[in-house]
Design an enzyme around this catalytic site. Structure first.
Site, PDB file in Angstrom:
ATOM      1  N   SER A  29      -2.755  -3.828  -7.268  1.00 60.83           N
ATOM      2  CA  SER A  29      -2.812  -4.106  -5.750  1.00 60.83           C
ATOM      3  C   SER A  29      -4.230  -3.975  -5.250  1.00 60.83           C
ATOM      4  O   SER A  29      -4.613  -4.973  -3.740  1.00 60.83           O
ATOM      5  CB  SER A  29      -2.140  -2.230  -5.518  1.00 60.83           C
ATOM      6  N   LYS A  81      -4.113  -5.042   1.066  1.00 62.84           N
ATOM      7  CA  LYS A  81      -4.500  -4.760   2.140  1.00 62.84           C
ATOM      8  C   LYS A  81      -3.861  -6.248   3.351  1.00 62.84           C
ATOM      9  O   LYS A  81      -3.941  -6.139   5.110  1.00 62.84           O
ATOM     10  CB  LYS A  81      -5.240  -3.987   2.828  1.00 62.84           C
ATOM     11  N   GLU A 130      -6.055   2.990  11.090  1.00 60.00           N
ATOM     12  CA  GLU A 130      -6.272   3.735  10.147  1.00 60.00           C
ATOM     13  C   GLU A 130      -6.742   3.496   8.901  1.00 60.00           C
ATOM     14  O   GLU A 130      -5.763   2.337   8.571  1.00 60.00           O
ATOM     15  CB  GLU A 130      -5.090   4.928   9.698  1.00 60.00           C
TER      16      GLU A 130
HETATM   17  C1  LIG Z   1      -5.815  -0.871  -3.956  1.00 63.32           C
HETATM   18  C2  LIG Z   1      -5.138  -0.070  -3.080  1.00 63.32           C
HETATM   19  N1  LIG Z   1      -3.158   0.097  -3.867  1.00 63.32           N
HETATM   20  C3  LIG Z   1      -2.480   0.701  -3.242  1.00 63.32           C
HETATM   21  C4  LIG Z   1      -2.731   0.968  -1.843  1.00 63.32           C
HETATM   22  C5  LIG Z   1      -1.813   1.878  -1.308  1.00 63.32           C
HETATM   23  O1  LIG Z   1      -1.101   1.867  -0.778  1.00 63.32           O
HETATM   24  P1  LIG Z   1       0.013   0.613  -0.220  1.00 63.32           P
HETATM   25  O2  LIG Z   1       1.575   2.093  -0.618  1.00 63.32           O
HETATM   26  O3  LIG Z   1       0.413   1.363   1.036  1.00 63.32           O
HETATM   27  O4  LIG Z   1       0.201   0.102  -1.397  1.00 63.32           O
HETATM   28  C6  LIG Z   1      -4.517   1.475  -0.822  1.00 63.32           C
HETATM   29  C7  LIG Z   1      -4.122   1.608   0.481  1.00 63.32           C
HETATM   30  O5  LIG Z   1      -5.759   2.054   0.287  1.00 63.32           O
HETATM   31  C8  LIG Z   1      -5.207   0.467  -2.049  1.00 63.32           C
HETATM   32  O6  LIG Z   1      -6.335   0.597  -1.241  1.00 63.32           O
END
Ligand SMILES: Cc1ncc(COP(=O)(O)O)c(C=O)c1O
Lengths: 269, 414
Positions: free
Chosen positions: B396, B107, B129
Site C-alpha cells: 500500500s 492514499k 485527518e
Molecule cells: C501505506 C499505508 N497503508 C495503509 C494505511 C492504512 O489505511 P487504510 O486501511 O485505509 O488503507 C495507511 C494509512 O495511513 C498507509 O499510509
C-alpha cells in the site's frame, strides 16, 4: 408521559421561558453531580440536561470535551449516571432530567435495557447527538415504551422537509442548535434566530429550546424572547472547570448564583 | 493459523449475490454503515451524496479523475513478482505496487477523487485527518495543485513519530494542527476534523482518508480506491493467465484493503485476507484489531466493529504503525467479516518488523510499516498455500516515512 410536556404547559400558562442548564455527569467528580443538580434547581433551572461522557465527543467544543475527559478519569459510565439520577430523584420528583450524549455508551448497555433502567431511575428524555432521525426509529420506539422523550436537534442547516421528519419522531421538545459548530461556539445572531424559529414552529408543534452560544444573562434574555427554553452548557461547564475539584459547597453556591442571574434576566424581559 | 483457515470462507449465496450493489440507499452494508452524525451535518452529507451520485455518472468527471490518476499519480501502478521472497516464503508472492504512486501510497487515489469533487462543489477549503501522514501528504498535495486552502489534523503522538511527513505537508503549504485531546492519535484527529467541518461546513470539504465515516464516505472512498483491484485483476490475468489464490492487504480504516479486494469479491476462488494491527499481541489488549476482538458499535458516523470497554468508551489502541492505529474500521469490512467473505487476523508489531526487513533484503523495496503487516500475513499463509499458489499482497505504501521509527525501535540514532 414524562415530566417534560407538563413542565412546558405550566410555563406557557405562566408566560415564562424554561431555563435548562447542561452539565457533564461526573465533572468535576462523580460525587459532586447530584449536589450540583440540586443547586441548579435552587438557582431557577426548570429542567436539567445531564451529559453522559464519551471518549470521542465529536460534536462538542473544547470546554465540554474537556469535561468529558475529566469525568472519564473517574471512570464514570452510564450505569453510574443512572444511579445519580435515581439519587437526585429522592429529593426532587419534579424537575425533568434529560440525558445528553452519544449513541455508543447506550448501545453498549443495550438500548432496551437502557430505556428500562433510565425510566426506573427517573430519566425523562434522551438526546443522542449522533443519532439523527434516520437512524433513530427503533430507538425512539423503545424510548416511547419507557415514557422517555427522544429529544432531537434541529440545526441551521436543517431544511424544512427534515424538520417535518424530526417533528414526527420527537416528543417533549426540540432542541434548536443556534449555530453551525460545536458546543461552546460564539456569535449568536438573534435576528436570524427569530426567523428560523418561525419556520420551525410552522412545521413542529413541540416547544423549541435553543442552545449553543448562550453564555450569560444578556444572551439568554435575547434568546428567551424567541424560544420556549434556553439551554446553557459551556458557560456553566467553564465555571465548573475553573473551580476544579474542591469543596462541594462553594461550587454549588457559584453555580446556583449563575443560574439565578439568568433566571432573573429571563423573568424580567 | 491452521489449515482450516484456507477453507473457512463460504461465499454468501455466490452468483446471485452482487457485492457491487452495496451499500444500500441508506448507506448500509447489512447492519453496518449508516449516517450517525450531528444534525448540522445531515444536510451537507445529503448534498455530498447527491453530488457524488451525479459526478460518478458524469463522463467528464470520470475522465478527469482517470487522467489525473495516469498523469499525476503515475497509474497504472506496477504488478511485481517478488522472486526471492517467493523462494523464501514458499508461495508465489506478487506485490501490487501502490508504493510507486506519487506521494508514496494508495492514499492519493482517494485524495484526488474527493478534491475534484470539492472543486466542482465550489469549496475553497480542504480539511483532513491523518495518522501516518500519508493521507495528509496526499491531501496537501492535491490541495496545492488545485490552489485550495488546506488544514490537516494530526494526533500529537503521530506528529512525533511521522516527522518527515509533517514537514512534507508544511512544504506543500498545508497547516498541520496537532490534536492533543483523547489518545492524541488518528481517532482524535478525526474528531477534531469533524468539529472543524461542522463549524465551517459552508466553504469546507472534509476529505476523509479511509473507507470510514458516515455514508457516502465509505462508498465514495471505496470507489476511488477500487482502481487498485481493477488494475491488479487485469494485470494478474495478463501476467499469469489466472487469478491469484489469495489477496492480502493491511487494514487500518480499510481503504487499501477494500481498494484491492473489491474487484475480487465476486471471484469465489480468490480468498481474501485482511491484516489488522496486532500490536503487542491480541492477548495483551495492546493492539488495534477491532475485527479480531471488537464488537459492533457507533463511532465517527458509522456502525462498525469497534474496540471499546464495557461502558462503550472507545479504548486506546496500539500499533507500531501510525496508519493502522485506529479503534474502528470501515463498515464494509465489518460486513465482509460477518459474511465470512474476508478473513481478518491481527499481525503483531514484531512480525510486521520482521517482514519489513524481509521486503528490504529480498526485494530492495522499503515497505511502509502498514504494508509490512500484509507481508507478514502472507508469510504465514505461504506455507499453507505452497509454491504453486499465488498470493497477491497490496504494497500500500513506501516506508521512507518510517525509517525514524524503525531506527528508534532498533536503538539506532540517525
Ligand atoms: C501505506 C499505508 N497503508 C495503509 C494505511 C492504512 O489505511 P487504510 O486501511 O485505509 O488503507 C495507511 C494509512 O495511513 C498507509 O499510509
Amino acid at each position: 408521559m414524562s415530566r417534560i410536556s407538563p413542565l412546558f404547559e405550566q410555563l406557557r400558562a405562566q408566560n415564562r421561558t424554561a431555563l435548562i442548564p447542561y452539565l457533564t455527569a461526573g465533572d468535576p467528580t462523580p460525587g459532586a453531580t447530584v449536589g450540583l443538580m440540586h443547586a441548579l434547581v435552587g438557582g431557577g433551572a426548570d429542567a436539567i440536561e445531564l451529559g453522559v461522557p464519551f471518549s470521542d465527543p465529536m460534536a462538542d467544543g473544547p470546554v465540554i470535551a474537556a469535561a468529558h475527559e475529566r469525568a472519564l478519569r473517574h471512570q464514570v459510565g452510564l450505569r453510574h449516571i443512572l444511579d445519580m439520577v435515581q439519587e437526585f430523584r429522592q429529593m426532587d420528583k419534579k424537575t425533568p432530567v434529560i440525558l445528553m450524549g452519544y449513541q455508543n455508551p447506550i448501545e453498549a448497555m443495550g438500548i432496551a435495557n437502557f430505556a428500562q433502567r433510565a425510566q426506573a431511575a427517573g430519566v425523562d428524555g434522551v438526546l443522542t447527538v449522533d443519532l439523527p432521525p434516520e437512524e433513530a426509529h427503533g430507538t425512539a420506539k423503545m424510548y416511547a415504551k419507557a415514557n422517555i422523550d427522544p429529544i432531537f436537534l434541529i440545526a441551521p442547516t436543517t431544511p424544512i422537509n427534515r424538520i417535518k421528519i424530526i417533528a414526527e419522531l420527537a416528543s417533549g421538545f426540540v432542541y434548536y442548535v443556534s449555530l453551525k459548530g460545536v458546543t461552546g461556539a460564539q456569535n449568536l445572531d438573534t435576528q436570524a434566530l427569530a426567523a428560523r424559529l418561525h419556520d420551525i414552529r410552522h412545521e413542529c408543534a413541540l416547544p423549541v429550546g435553543v442552545g449553543f452560544g448562550i453564555r450569560d444573562a444578556r444572551t439568554a434574555q435575547a434568546v428567551g424572547h424567541e424560544a420556549d427554553a434556553v439551554i446553557i452548557g459551556s458557560a456553566l461547564v467553564q465555571i465548573i472547570a475553573e473551580f476544579g475539584a474542591g469543596d462541594a459547597a462553594p461550587l454549588q453556591q457559584k453555580v446556583q448564583a449563575f443560574m439565578a442571574e439568568i433566571r432573573h434576566a429571563l423573568d424580567t424581559q | 493459523m491452521n489449515n482450516s483457515d484456507l477453507n473457512s470462507v463460504s461465499m454468501p449465496d455466490a452468483g446471485s449475490f452482487d457485492f457491487a450493489q452495496f451499500p444500500d440507499e441508506h448507506g448500509r452494508f447489512g447492519e453496518f454503515g449508516g449516517k450517525y452524525v450531528a444534525e448540522t451535518l445531515m444536510e451537507p452529507i445529503a448534498e455530498l451524496q447527491a453530488a457524488y451520485a451525479r459526478f460518478r455518472a458524469d463522463p467528464d468527471f470520470v475522465r478527469e479523475f482517470e487522467t489525473d490518476l495516469r498523469d499525476f499519480v503515475g497509474r497504472p501502478s506496477a504488478m511485481y513478482f517478488a522472486a526471492r521472497m517467493s523462494e523464501a516464503y514458499g508461495a508465489q508472492i506478487w506485490f501490487k505496487r501502490e508504493d510507486l504512486n506519487h506521494t508514496g501510497a494508495h492514499k492519493i487515489n482517494n485524495a484526488i477523487g474527493q478534491a475534484l469533487l470539492a472543486k466542482r462543489l465550489g469549496k475553497t477549503r480542504i480539511i483532513a485527518e491523518t495518522g501516518a501522514g500519508q493521507h495528509g501528504v496526499a491531501t496537501a498535495t492535491v490541495a496545492a495543485r488545485l490552489g485550495l486552502e488546506c488544514v490537516i489534523y494530526m494526533g500529537a503522538e503521530d506528529i512525533e513519530r511521522q516527522q518527515p511527513n509533517v514537514f512534507r505537508m508544511k512544504l506543500l503549504g498545508a497547516t498541520v494542527v496537532p490534536v492533543v485531546s483523547g489518545t492524541c492519535t488518528l481517532k482524535d484527529a478525526m474528531n477534531e476534523a469533524m468539529r472543524d467541518w461542522v463549524t465551517n461546513v459552508d466553504n469546507t470539504f472534509y476529505i476523509i482518508g479511509s473507507v470510514a465515516g458516515p455514508h457516502p464516505y465509505p462508498q465514495m472512498v471505496r470507489d476511488f480506491q477500487s482502481v487498485i483491484g481493477t488494475e491488479a485483476r487485469a494485470q494478474m490475468l495478463e501476467k499469469t493467465g489466472r487469478l491469484p489464490d489469495a489477496v492480502v492487504a493491511c487494514v487500518g480504516g480499510g481503504s487499501n484493503a477494500i481498494g484491492i479486494f473489491h474487484a475480487f469479491l465476486n471471484d469465489e476462488n480468490v480468498t481474501l485476507y485482511g491484516a489488522e494491527a496486532g500490536g503487542d499481541g491480541i492477548e495483551t489488549g495492546r493492539h488495534a484489531a477491532p475485527l479480531s476482538v471488537g464488537r459492533p458499535g457507533v463511532l465517527h458516523g458509522m456502525r462498525t466493529y469497534l474496540m471499546e470497554d464495557n461502558d462503550g468508551q472507545i479504548i486506546g489502541t496500539h500499533s507500531v504503525s501510525a496508519g493502522l492505529d485506529y479503534p474502528g474500521v470501515g463498515p464494509e469490512h465489518s460486513w465482509l467479516k460477518d459474511l465470512g467473505r474476508v478473513n481478518y487476523t491481527g499481525i503483531t508489531d514484531v512480525d510486521a518488523m520482521s517482514a519489513f526487513h524481509d521486503v528490504m533484503r529480498f526485494e530492495g523495496i522499503i515497505p511502509a510499516l502498514e504494508s509490512a503487516h500484509a507481508v507478514a500475513y502472507a508469510k504465514k499463509l505461504a506455507p499453507l498455500y505452497g509454491k504453486d499458489k499465488i498470493i497477491l499482497v497490496n504494497m500500500s505504501g513506501r516506508g521512507d516515512k518510517d525509517i525514524n521509527t524503525v531506527a528508534k525501535l532498533e536503538g539506532i540514532s540517525l
